[in-house]
Design an enzyme around this catalytic site. Sequence first.
Site, PDB file in Angstrom:
ATOM      1  N   ASP A  75      -0.262   5.056   0.654  1.00 33.99           N
ATOM      2  CA  ASP A  75      -0.566   6.077   1.653  1.00 33.99           C
ATOM      3  C   ASP A  75      -0.568   5.479   3.047  1.00 33.99           C
ATOM      4  O   ASP A  75      -1.266   4.495   3.316  1.00 33.99           O
ATOM      5  CB  ASP A  75      -1.916   6.723   1.346  1.00 33.99           C
ATOM      6  N   ASN A  91      -5.826   2.372  -2.917  1.00 38.86           N
ATOM      7  CA  ASN A  91      -7.179   2.883  -3.122  1.00 38.86           C
ATOM      8  C   ASN A  91      -7.178   4.384  -3.379  1.00 38.86           C
ATOM      9  O   ASN A  91      -8.238   5.005  -3.431  1.00 38.86           O
ATOM     10  CB  ASN A  91      -8.057   2.587  -1.897  1.00 38.86           C
ATOM     11  N   LYS A 132      -9.585  -2.264  -2.993  1.00 33.80           N
ATOM     12  CA  LYS A 132      -9.393  -3.110  -1.817  1.00 33.80           C
ATOM     13  C   LYS A 132     -10.558  -2.917  -0.857  1.00 33.80           C
ATOM     14  O   LYS A 132     -11.023  -1.788  -0.688  1.00 33.80           O
ATOM     15  CB  LYS A 132      -8.075  -2.735  -1.118  1.00 33.80           C
ATOM     16  N   ASP A 144       0.857  -1.183   0.000  1.00 33.13           N
ATOM     17  CA  ASP A 144       0.000   0.000   0.000  1.00 33.13           C
ATOM     18  C   ASP A 144       0.897   1.238   0.000  1.00 33.13           C
ATOM     19  O   ASP A 144       2.054   1.176   0.427  1.00 33.13           O
ATOM     20  CB  ASP A 144      -0.903  -0.029   1.244  1.00 33.13           C
TER      21      ASP A 144
END
Length: 324
Positions: free
Chosen positions: A70, A102, A244, A68
Amino acid sequence: MPQRPGQPSPRVRAVGEQHGGSPPGEVSDSAGGRHTQHAPHFERSPCAPVRQVGDDRSMERIDAVLIDIDGVLTVSWEPLPGAVRAVERLREAGTPLALVTNTTSRTRASIARRLGAAGFPVGPDDILTAPAVTAAHLREHHPGARCLLISAGDVRGDLSGVTLVEAEDSEGAVPDVVVLGGAGTAFGYAALNRAFHLVQRGAALVAMHRNLYWRTAGGLDLDTGAFLLGLERAAGTGAVVTGKPSGAFFAAALAHLGADPARTLMVGDDIETDVLAAQHHGMTGALVRTGKYRPETYAAADGTPDHVVDSFADVPDLLARPAA
């Protein structure tokens, strides 16, 4: 069970998590039907001691890493301590990796430029975004549909093959699909009320994710899920969620790397959306104590991460750990 901060409502779950969950690549809609969604084509730093919890699964079997962005690599696009060097170490070790996010405010190309300027050795082809997977879903399941996009930032570059409209055409035709991206100023009353009216008239509702909040330099900010919950309840329907934790999203990332889920590590700061979802789909999960990580959310989670580390800077050492 009471709803946990920052996580999906138990009433309407994210795609791939409804009705007992779906395997990677299979998507569940709010009516309970399932369909298959194909993957879209598209100097050593000192580290803090690695602290692990969970089932102590061996890292010797890990061949690929999903990361991921962020809250894991950056916060407000500024690199977290040790993150750049950690990605460099994975590159030096020849570990296949993909950044899975995302994030709905930037295109893959824009994200790659921003991360590259910060020193991360990544390019657009290393990044998979919720908008890109959303485009694949719309092309397959709503071909030719008129889509109303409500989103902060401009992600049109990742929505190839999707017909985006703003209003009724000259013949009075209205959007067939309402697509919710990232929350921001675009999520005003007028826009959400219009979406409400369209869904009542039969438009499909698609959301790129249902995160309730995200971490910025100023703290936690509301995200799409906070608005989506109200829209779903008011309209009496459930959104199809494409980012996600949907199985289709993880399947796209694994297909991109040609990776086996049983030999893939997912690293994230969201215990439910990133880590437990990945474990549900057969991967090994690692939770970082950065970004949106909160002890109370961890304590209230439905499961236990395979591993917990202080930050992404610890991941290369975690991967190098010998079998117990």
